[in-house]
Scaffold this motif. Sequence first.
Motif, PDB file in Angstrom:
ATOM      1  N   LYS A  87       0.797  -1.220   0.000  1.00 37.85           N
ATOM      2  CA  LYS A  87       0.000   0.000   0.000  1.00 37.85           C
ATOM      3  C   LYS A  87       0.831   1.272   0.000  1.00 37.85           C
ATOM      4  CE  LYS A  87      -0.507  -0.023   5.047  1.00 37.85           C
ATOM      5  NZ  LYS A  87      -1.490  -0.029   6.157  1.00 37.85           N
ATOM      6  N   HIS A  88       2.163   1.126   0.049  1.00 35.80           N
ATOM      7  CA  HIS A  88       3.029   2.309   0.062  1.00 35.80           C
ATOM      8  C   HIS A  88       3.768   2.500  -1.265  1.00 35.80           C
ATOM      9  CE1 HIS A  88       2.332   2.708   4.348  1.00 35.80           C
ATOM     10  NE2 HIS A  88       2.732   1.456   4.542  1.00 35.80           N
ATOM     11  N   SER A  89       3.354   1.817  -2.307  1.00 37.50           N
ATOM     12  CA  SER A  89       4.043   1.935  -3.595  1.00 37.50           C
ATOM     13  C   SER A  89       3.512   3.126  -4.383  1.00 37.50           C
ATOM     14  CB  SER A  89       3.866   0.652  -4.414  1.00 37.50           C
ATOM     15  OG  SER A  89       2.538   0.540  -4.864  1.00 37.50           O
ATOM     16  N   LEU A  90       4.321   3.570  -5.336  1.00 33.98           N
ATOM     17  CA  LEU A  90       3.921   4.705  -6.167  1.00 33.98           C
ATOM     18  C   LEU A  90       2.764   4.346  -7.091  1.00 33.98           C
ATOM     19  CD1 LEU A  90       7.405   6.184  -7.112  1.00 33.98           C
ATOM     20  CD2 LEU A  90       5.747   7.110  -5.500  1.00 33.98           C
ATOM     21  N   ASP A  91       2.661   3.073  -7.483  1.00 32.71           N
ATOM     22  CA  ASP A  91       1.526   2.673  -8.313  1.00 32.71           C
ATOM     23  C   ASP A  91       0.214   2.841  -7.552  1.00 32.71           C
ATOM     24  OD1 ASP A  91       3.207   2.050 -10.366  1.00 32.71           O
ATOM     25  OD2 ASP A  91       3.356  -0.071  -9.853  1.00 32.71           O
ATOM     26  N   VAL A  92       0.234   2.500  -6.281  1.00 36.28           N
ATOM     27  CA  VAL A  92      -0.966   2.690  -5.447  1.00 36.28           C
ATOM     28  C   VAL A  92      -1.265   4.180  -5.289  1.00 36.28           C
ATOM     29  CG1 VAL A  92      -1.918   2.332  -3.137  1.00 36.28           C
ATOM     30  CG2 VAL A  92      -0.650   0.501  -4.257  1.00 36.28           C
ATOM     31  N   ARG A 119       3.597   9.630  -1.846  1.00 37.78           N
ATOM     32  CA  ARG A 119       4.619  10.241  -2.699  1.00 37.78           C
ATOM     33  C   ARG A 119       5.645  11.018  -1.881  1.00 37.78           C
ATOM     34  NH1 ARG A 119       0.342  11.974  -7.502  1.00 37.78           N
ATOM     35  NH2 ARG A 119       0.625  10.066  -8.739  1.00 37.78           N
ATOM     36  N   LEU A 120       5.218  11.657  -0.803  1.00 36.76           N
ATOM     37  CA  LEU A 120       6.175  12.357   0.049  1.00 36.76           C
ATOM     38  C   LEU A 120       7.111  11.373   0.740  1.00 36.76           C
ATOM     39  CD1 LEU A 120       3.979  15.146   1.692  1.00 36.76           C
ATOM     40  CD2 LEU A 120       5.741  15.414  -0.046  1.00 36.76           C
ATOM     41  N   ASP A 121       6.584  10.242   1.199  1.00 33.91           N
ATOM     42  CA  ASP A 121       7.444   9.228   1.817  1.00 33.91           C
ATOM     43  C   ASP A 121       8.469   8.701   0.817  1.00 33.91           C
ATOM     44  OD1 ASP A 121       6.066   9.511   4.173  1.00 33.91           O
ATOM     45  OD2 ASP A 121       4.754   7.780   3.849  1.00 33.91           O
ATOM     46  N   GLN A 122       8.025   8.441  -0.402  1.00 32.88           N
ATOM     47  CA  GLN A 122       8.947   7.948  -1.419  1.00 32.88           C
ATOM     48  C   GLN A 122       9.972   9.009  -1.817  1.00 32.88           C
ATOM     49  OE1 GLN A 122       9.202   4.869  -2.598  1.00 32.88           O
ATOM     50  NE2 GLN A 122       7.451   4.083  -1.417  1.00 32.88           N
ATOM     51  N   MET A 123       9.560  10.262  -1.839  1.00 30.57           N
ATOM     52  CA  MET A 123      10.481  11.340  -2.208  1.00 30.57           C
ATOM     53  C   MET A 123      11.561  11.518  -1.141  1.00 30.57           C
ATOM     54  SD  MET A 123       9.553  15.183  -3.515  1.00 30.57           S
ATOM     55  CE  MET A 123       8.928  15.751  -1.937  1.00 30.57           C
ATOM     56  N   ASN A 124      11.205  11.321   0.134  1.00 28.63           N
ATOM     57  CA  ASN A 124      12.201  11.429   1.197  1.00 28.63           C
ATOM     58  C   ASN A 124      13.203  10.278   1.161  1.00 28.63           C
ATOM     59  OD1 ASN A 124      10.971  13.763   2.182  1.00 28.63           O
ATOM     60  ND2 ASN A 124       9.583  12.615   3.506  1.00 28.63           N
ATOM     61  N   LYS A 125      12.804   9.136   0.605  1.00 27.04           N
ATOM     62  CA  LYS A 125      13.699   7.980   0.530  1.00 27.04           C
ATOM     63  C   LYS A 125      14.516   7.952  -0.757  1.00 27.04           C
ATOM     64  CE  LYS A 125      10.430   5.105   3.143  1.00 27.04           C
ATOM     65  NZ  LYS A 125       9.559   3.895   3.077  1.00 27.04           N
TER      66      LYS A 125
END
Length: 916
Positions: free
Chosen positions: A404-409, A440-446
């Motif tokens: 549930k934390h993927s960019l596709d979701v 998207r913010l979580d992914q951008m921070n990683k």
Amino acid sequence: DAWTMKDNSTQIFQKYSSNKFTSPRPPRKGRRKRVDQKEGTVATTSLARVLNIDINDLRTAVSVGRSLLGLAEFSQHMLDKDIFTQELKDSSAVTARVHGLQSSCLKNAIEVLSCSATTLGYILSSSLDKLDEDDLDETVTTTFGPRLTKKTHSGKSGVAHRKKSLGPATLLQLFAMTRESSKPLLSVAGILSADAWFSFGKLVSKAYKSDANAHALFSYERALLILNSPKSVSLNKPALDLLCESLLSPLTQYKCFLQSNINHSIGVYSYEQGNFDKAADYLDKSSRFRRQMRDDLHDQDGENDDHSKGLSKLFSAVVGGIKSNCLVSPASMSEEVFTNVFKYSIGHGCIQLPRETFAVDELELSLSLTLEYSALTQHAGQKPHHALSFFQESLILRTMHVGKHSLDVASLHFNMGVVYDDLEQYDQAISRYHESLRIRLDQMNKATSPATISELEDSVLLTIKCMGHVYKLLNDMDNAICCNVKALEMVNKKLTTYREHADEWSKMGLRLGLSVPVPTIIFPEMKSSTDNASWKTNFQMMNKKELCHVFEPRLTKRRSRSTVSKLKRELAKIHSTVIDLVNERKKSAWDNESGSLRSKLPGSSSLLLASLSSTFKMGGDAFEAALMRSSFSLGRMRLEQMRYEEAADYLETALRSKWVLDPASSSDSDSDFSFKSLSSRKKQAKCMDEDDPEEGQIYYSLGICNAAMDDHERAVRCFLTAMRYLRRSLRRVDSLEVARVLFDCGTSHYYLCNFEQSVSLYEECLRILSSLTPSHEEKEEKAPSPTDVSKSNSFRRGIVLYCLVMAKAAIDFDAEASNLLNEAQMLLSSSNDQIVLAYMEFLTGLFLHHAASQVPIRLRSITRISSTGLSLDDGLSWKEMCQSALTLLEQVKNECWFDPLEGVEDSDEVCGFLDF
């Protein structure tokens, strides 16, 4: 054509019935043959040639086609992994050659497989279904027979035929078995040919994006035509019914897999082309195929792979048998031989498939992608409820397999938010947008890759803008302003990456070039005229602001100009939205008498937005500060677009907002309270913030606008106010910002014919520039290139000296002005700007003309003039001086420095000067 069935088998046989078959072997002595007139030519029939086809040769041909297809696939894999190009700077040539290799492999694979299918079509012709012994003549039984390899006397291999011909019954049994072996081979050839066409379409769309859409679509449709052709479904019904779920499972699964992918590609292409009905149809077919494959895999989990019973039943339906390399008796073949041969035929065909097994996870992810495109198609076709159902199913599948934390979701949540927005279900839309933004913010921070971060920033920006739009519709102005402010920050950050390095001189000047007036001569008769207003009016008409040349052009690279223009357009749109939202919030607050308008960003319902880093100051009334920044930025943009009246309106709005934020900050106030308020609250900034302006920047910008509209009196007041603010409030006395304001203020005084004040301001500006050593000014550009020379301190001092010489010449041609002109020529000698060089030539010609006019007539024959003054020995003679002046003026006489439509050509001053 091997697949479209334009010619049936009967027509093919008729077409080749008159052809002669030439044996590659010399005739054996003692063998009785039916010969024609030519020696060595054997008369045969089409039936004999079909019966003589070797199934192993066709299997080899299909294997060759599969190898070519595999080579193309492997080449694409190498390109995707950057194996060919990872050590090359320019990889376009290598990529083009690999694409050419892929195209060649796929083309040859298609040709080989098509020829094999055509030959297999002869064997499986419906005309041969009822073949019996009466149809076999002597040529058939003589030509057909197993070939044996024997050793010759020389030790080499030789080929010989058995003397005994095969009987009709044996031939029929062998041919029946060959036909059964050809059926799975033809199915495999059809699947591989369709795969080759599909791969060719993907290659064309990827390698030739501009004009390959129609060709790619043709390849996709061709692949579907082959898969749906009756020839590619050549297995008989008993075999399909009995063995489809066991022995033929790889064949049927891969065909279904290929059909789903091709239908998906055509659906996506149709969606991108705007043909939503066609897209929906193909995407629906693709989803059905993928659901069918998923269900088949689930059903096969508990089943046994024992297919002996199916083969036993199939044996009773098929007559024939074969024993390799020996004569066959007319008796029927055993069930064991039939089973082994049929297993071999099916197994050999399945080995040729690119893949034999599939995973449920992979199929469900592919189904999720197809459902997502189906949802987009339904949404584009104005069917939002159908789109939501597809999105929901796709979201469930995607969450199950990628988390549930993927960019596709996140993308699916965003798209669902857009649909809810269209349905005016704004609460659900905000919920989906927030979830998408969180992921998207979580992914951008990683993320660590710059390309990934940039892509994520684009998606975050789009999400924030959509949230701001929904908040506005919900009448939640606080969060709507908050979203747009965050969006502004992100776009400004992007624009900063394209901005070149600029010092305080350029930043204070709004990154605009130096607008320098054209050189003008003022005759003594003009100064002594009793009607001062008349000549000053004509002087100002000749020196219109829009006629001036602009130095220091921007050096933005051509490739980035379109990106910068796009970002500026986006900024202008967001700034306008912020201004409208703040004004609407003020109006709503006044109408509702809600009290104070002061509030801090962000609101309670936008805590997620607060996690975004912000460079904006949050003190005081944040909404008023947002209005001030947006008005100032939009005013700058309109100023660059030469829409001066609009720019002045926005800048005045920014100035009023600045006063609202700090009523004691008005620079027009000289009271001790105002000074203490500013000095205690503000600290001298290390560098100027172009996006969060101080009051002096706003006043300067207003001065530029008024000067551009030829209202120089108001421009002078704005410039002086800005200069007082910089010196008194920010403690910037001898700084580049002050020097820039002094220069533009002096230029406006020059336009107003206040030459003494202009000279004073130019001299002060020159003093500040001269006090800055090159090591301090050009520490980042020790050796500026010719294209960057306009940014150097020496060039700026040369331009200021040029303007100072013009102002002094308007008062009087003295020796000091002549010396300043020489110094300006040295400083501007490295400039590549042809216009500035023409300006200097014009001024030089004016000074030479003035010096020549000062020599008495009786002394002109003996007087020489040098840089030190009049002389009898060194220097130019009077005639040489006049000739030099005329030469210089001749070089620039074609320059038009005033608009003839304004009526300036009728003035006596201009006509008199041109007559000279």
